[in-house]
Design a protein around this motif. Structure first.
Motif, PDB file in Angstrom:
ATOM      1  N   CYS A  23      16.756  -6.829  -4.763  1.00  0.00           N
ATOM      2  CA  CYS A  23      17.636  -8.003  -4.726  1.00  0.00           C
ATOM      3  C   CYS A  23      18.993  -7.683  -5.352  1.00  0.00           C
ATOM      4  N   LYS A  24      18.960  -6.890  -6.418  1.00  0.00           N
ATOM      5  CA  LYS A  24      20.206  -6.482  -7.071  1.00  0.00           C
ATOM      6  C   LYS A  24      21.065  -5.660  -6.120  1.00  0.00           C
ATOM      7  N   ALA A  25      20.432  -4.738  -5.391  1.00  0.00           N
ATOM      8  CA  ALA A  25      21.167  -3.932  -4.409  1.00  0.00           C
ATOM      9  C   ALA A  25      21.679  -4.797  -3.272  1.00  0.00           C
ATOM     10  N   LEU A  26      20.882  -5.782  -2.875  1.00  0.00           N
ATOM     11  CA  LEU A  26      21.282  -6.704  -1.812  1.00  0.00           C
ATOM     12  C   LEU A  26      22.525  -7.489  -2.212  1.00  0.00           C
ATOM     13  N   ALA A  27      22.618  -7.863  -3.485  1.00  0.00           N
ATOM     14  CA  ALA A  27      23.760  -8.651  -3.970  1.00  0.00           C
ATOM     15  C   ALA A  27      25.074  -7.892  -3.840  1.00  0.00           C
ATOM     16  N   ASN A  28      25.012  -6.559  -3.789  1.00  0.00           N
ATOM     17  CA  ASN A  28      26.233  -5.770  -3.626  1.00  0.00           C
ATOM     18  C   ASN A  28      26.887  -5.989  -2.275  1.00  0.00           C
ATOM     19  N   SER A  29      26.063  -6.320  -1.257  1.00  0.00           N
ATOM     20  CA  SER A  29      26.619  -6.548   0.078  1.00  0.00           C
ATOM     21  C   SER A  29      26.677  -8.030   0.435  1.00  0.00           C
ATOM     22  N   SER A  30      25.880  -8.861  -0.244  1.00  0.00           N
ATOM     23  CA  SER A  30      25.892 -10.297   0.038  1.00  0.00           C
ATOM     24  C   SER A  30      25.458 -11.059  -1.207  1.00  0.00           C
ATOM     25  N   THR A  31      26.404 -11.750  -1.830  1.00  0.00           N
ATOM     26  CA  THR A  31      26.073 -12.511  -3.036  1.00  0.00           C
ATOM     27  C   THR A  31      25.069 -13.612  -2.737  1.00  0.00           C
ATOM     28  N   TRP A  32      25.241 -14.288  -1.597  1.00  0.00           N
ATOM     29  CA  TRP A  32      24.346 -15.402  -1.267  1.00  0.00           C
ATOM     30  C   TRP A  32      22.920 -14.916  -1.062  1.00  0.00           C
ATOM     31  N   TYR A  33      22.748 -13.888  -0.230  1.00  0.00           N
ATOM     32  CA  TYR A  33      21.398 -13.372   0.024  1.00  0.00           C
ATOM     33  C   TYR A  33      20.804 -12.755  -1.237  1.00  0.00           C
ATOM     34  N   GLY A  34      21.632 -12.091  -2.014  1.00  0.00           N
ATOM     35  CA  GLY A  34      21.147 -11.527  -3.260  1.00  0.00           C
ATOM     36  C   GLY A  34      20.641 -12.608  -4.205  1.00  0.00           C
ATOM     37  N   SER A  35      21.346 -13.736  -4.246  1.00  0.00           N
ATOM     38  CA  SER A  35      20.949 -14.838  -5.127  1.00  0.00           C
ATOM     39  C   SER A  35      19.654 -15.480  -4.681  1.00  0.00           C
ATOM     40  N   VAL A  36      19.511 -15.730  -3.379  1.00  0.00           N
ATOM     41  CA  VAL A  36      18.285 -16.368  -2.900  1.00  0.00           C
ATOM     42  C   VAL A  36      17.107 -15.409  -3.048  1.00  0.00           C
ATOM     43  N   CYS A  37      17.368 -14.120  -2.859  1.00  0.00           N
ATOM     44  CA  CYS A  37      16.336 -13.100  -3.051  1.00  0.00           C
ATOM     45  C   CYS A  37      15.883 -13.068  -4.508  1.00  0.00           C
ATOM     46  N   PHE A  38      16.837 -13.006  -5.408  1.00  0.00           N
ATOM     47  CA  PHE A  38      16.532 -12.944  -6.834  1.00  0.00           C
ATOM     48  C   PHE A  38      15.800 -14.204  -7.291  1.00  0.00           C
ATOM     49  N   SER A  39      16.197 -15.353  -6.754  1.00  0.00           N
ATOM     50  CA  SER A  39      15.558 -16.599  -7.153  1.00  0.00           C
ATOM     51  C   SER A  39      14.095 -16.641  -6.720  1.00  0.00           C
ATOM     52  N   GLN A  40      13.787 -16.027  -5.566  1.00  0.00           N
ATOM     53  CA  GLN A  40      12.391 -15.979  -5.131  1.00  0.00           C
ATOM     54  C   GLN A  40      11.549 -15.182  -6.123  1.00  0.00           C
ATOM     55  N   VAL A  41      12.079 -14.058  -6.580  1.00  0.00           N
ATOM     56  CA  VAL A  41      11.345 -13.256  -7.561  1.00  0.00           C
ATOM     57  C   VAL A  41      11.183 -14.038  -8.871  1.00  0.00           C
ATOM     58  N   LEU A  42      12.239 -14.738  -9.294  1.00  0.00           N
ATOM     59  CA  LEU A  42      12.142 -15.571 -10.495  1.00  0.00           C
ATOM     60  C   LEU A  42      11.017 -16.592 -10.372  1.00  0.00           C
ATOM     61  N   SER A  43      10.845 -17.145  -9.174  1.00  0.00           N
ATOM     62  CA  SER A  43       9.840 -18.194  -8.972  1.00  0.00           C
ATOM     63  C   SER A  43       8.422 -17.677  -9.176  1.00  0.00           C
ATOM     64  N   PHE A  44       8.240 -16.349  -9.077  1.00  0.00           N
ATOM     65  CA  PHE A  44       6.915 -15.752  -9.248  1.00  0.00           C
ATOM     66  C   PHE A  44       6.723 -15.157 -10.637  1.00  0.00           C
ATOM     67  N   THR A  45       7.763 -15.161 -11.449  1.00  0.00           N
ATOM     68  CA  THR A  45       7.689 -14.438 -12.726  1.00  0.00           C
ATOM     69  C   THR A  45       8.089 -15.305 -13.909  1.00  0.00           C
ATOM     70  N   GLY A  46       7.628 -16.540 -13.900  1.00  0.00           N
ATOM     71  CA  GLY A  46       7.778 -17.376 -15.080  1.00  0.00           C
ATOM     72  C   GLY A  46       9.015 -18.235 -15.153  1.00  0.00           C
ATOM     73  N   GLU A  47       9.840 -18.213 -14.117  1.00  0.00           N
ATOM     74  CA  GLU A  47      11.059 -19.023 -14.142  1.00  0.00           C
ATOM     75  C   GLU A  47      11.179 -19.844 -12.864  1.00  0.00           C
ATOM     76  N   ALA A  48      10.112 -20.517 -12.510  1.00  0.00           N
ATOM     77  CA  ALA A  48      10.076 -21.263 -11.254  1.00  0.00           C
ATOM     78  C   ALA A  48      11.085 -22.413 -11.241  1.00  0.00           C
ATOM     79  N   GLU A  49      11.231 -23.111 -12.361  1.00  0.00           N
ATOM     80  CA  GLU A  49      12.183 -24.233 -12.397  1.00  0.00           C
ATOM     81  C   GLU A  49      13.616 -23.718 -12.223  1.00  0.00           C
ATOM     82  N   ARG A  50      13.932 -22.620 -12.883  1.00  0.00           N
ATOM     83  CA  ARG A  50      15.257 -22.030 -12.718  1.00  0.00           C
ATOM     84  C   ARG A  50      15.469 -21.589 -11.270  1.00  0.00           C
TER      85      ARG A  50
END
Length: 407
Positions: free
Chosen positions: A173-200
């Protein structure tokens, strides 16, 4: 190029269908159980309805086919048509289109270093087949060749989080953010949802909705579905319902959405709504299972038996093909209808070894508890704790695991 979002599930699971068109038979359920071959009464009788996607892309498909007839080894035409077939197979849950796509890539399929466009498509097909190790190999090779490919990084992240490798998914997701901030953010948020930060993760995805790239219906539906699932895991049922309805309001068929919304309805004993939603979707094996479960919940014995017979035949066919695509659904079927908890546990364990989405985890817990296999249940519980997963739907199952006795 805009990344195409390919959901895994139900299987990514949700990809298994068996027919290109919908038969329109005005017969009763009992008649269908005993029906002979159907002969249309006239030439005007409607027998099939072609998928909207196929109709809307018919000119493009014809163009690719004409080019391949003139240039059988055209890479552009082969990959262009294969991409359309993969999208059609995903939308219609029809496995034949994946086969068509693979056949189009046969010239390059076994190459150790195929062209980048073939690498991506081969990875998507292997992902669909649950051959995740090979898919990861293709995608890792692809991002080395095309470090700026948003689609490659996003697809890699999806496979990684489906397998429960969240640390690797974060890096993608971090590498993805280098080419697309929007896709990188939605990607990163999906991982957050599985690792203890679902509300965030929920709040982040909510904030991304107004900035959808190109306002594509597919992306809007994908994010709404993600939001619904996160809210459901958090126990916020009214929010989940709202997002599910907004996703369904988008005029675009998505079998993954239908499957997960059906599960949501079944969890609330809303079987009649599931039956209305899926009554004409019986060619998709995963949705057929939901219909069987809804009929059982509604105490419709005749319908339940009808759907069970269809499912049994499809699972037997999958065994003959040595397909792993049905492992999760067949395990659920065995727990729900056959009372074969031992076989269900074997399938659930094999499935969880490959993919660790919330459905997979819940199923393995159910199967382990049904067999009083508390060692397996504790293994799953420990994995959930290590990843700090938040899922209120699992609370009742986890509460059934007895504490280990001190030696």
């Amino acid at each position: 190029m805009k990344p195409v979002v390919y959901k895994t599930s139900l299987p990514r699971w949700s990809f298994i269908g068996s027919i290109f068109c919908v038969l329109i038979l005005g017969t009763t359920l009992n008649t269908r159980l005993q029906a002979a071959a159907y002969t249309p009464p006239s030439d005007q009788t409607v027998l099939t309805v072609l998928p909207d996607f196929l109709l809307s892309h018919s000119a493009e498909i014809r163009s690719f086919k004409a080019r391949l007839q003139a240039e059988p080894h055209s890479l552009a035409a082969s990959t262009g048509l294969a991409r359309l077939y993969i999208d059609l197979g995903r939308r219609e849950a029809d496995p034949r289109y994946y086969g068509y796509a693979e056949a189009l890539l046969s010239l390059w399929w076994s190459a150790s270093q195929p062209p980048p466009e073939v690498l991506l498509l081969r990875a998507l097909l292997r992902q669909h087949q649950h051959d995740y190790a090979a898919a990861l190999q293709d995608l890792q090779q692809l991002v080395q060749q095309q470090a700026g490919s948003s689609q490659a990084w996003l697809t890699l992240a999806v496979v990684q989080w489906v397998q429960g490798d969240y640390a690797a998914a974060k890096q993608s997701c971090k590498a993805l953010a280098n080419s697309s901030t929007w896709y990188g953010s939605v990607c990163f948020s999906q991982v957050l949802s599985f690792t203890g930060e679902a509300e965030r993760a929920y709040q982040l995805q909510l904030s991304l909705l107004p900035a959808l790239p190109q306002a594509t219906p597919e992306l809007a539906q994908w994010v709404q579905t993600n939001l619904a699932e996160i809210a459901w895991r958090l126990g916020q049922l009214s929010k989940a319902e709202q997002h599910f309805r907004e996703a369904l309001a988008i005029e675009r068929q998505d079998h993954y959405l239908l499957r997960v919304y059906s599960d949501f309805l079944l969890s609330q004993q809303r079987s009649a709504e599931v039956i209305r939603l899926l009554k004409d979707k019986t060619t998709d094996d995963a949705l057929l299972l939901r219909l069987a479960l809804a009929s059982q919940q509604a105490q419709d014995i005749e319908a339940t038996q009808f759907y069970r017979q269809q499912l049994q035949a499809r699972y037997q066919a999958a065994h003959l093909r040595k397909s792993k695509l049905h492992q999760r659904d067949e395990a659920w079927y065995l727990l729900s209808f056959e009372e074969n908890s031992q076989r269900a546990l074997e399938l659930a364990q094999a499935n969880w070894a490959e993919q660790k989405e919330a459905e997979d985890t819940a199923l393995l817990l159910r199967a382990a508890l049904a067999n009083q296999d508390f060692t397996t249940a504790r293994k799953v519980q420990m994995w959930l704790q290590q990843n700090q997963q938040q899922d209120t739907r699992l609370d009742g199952l986890l509460a059934q695991i007895p504490k280990e006795q001190a030696s």
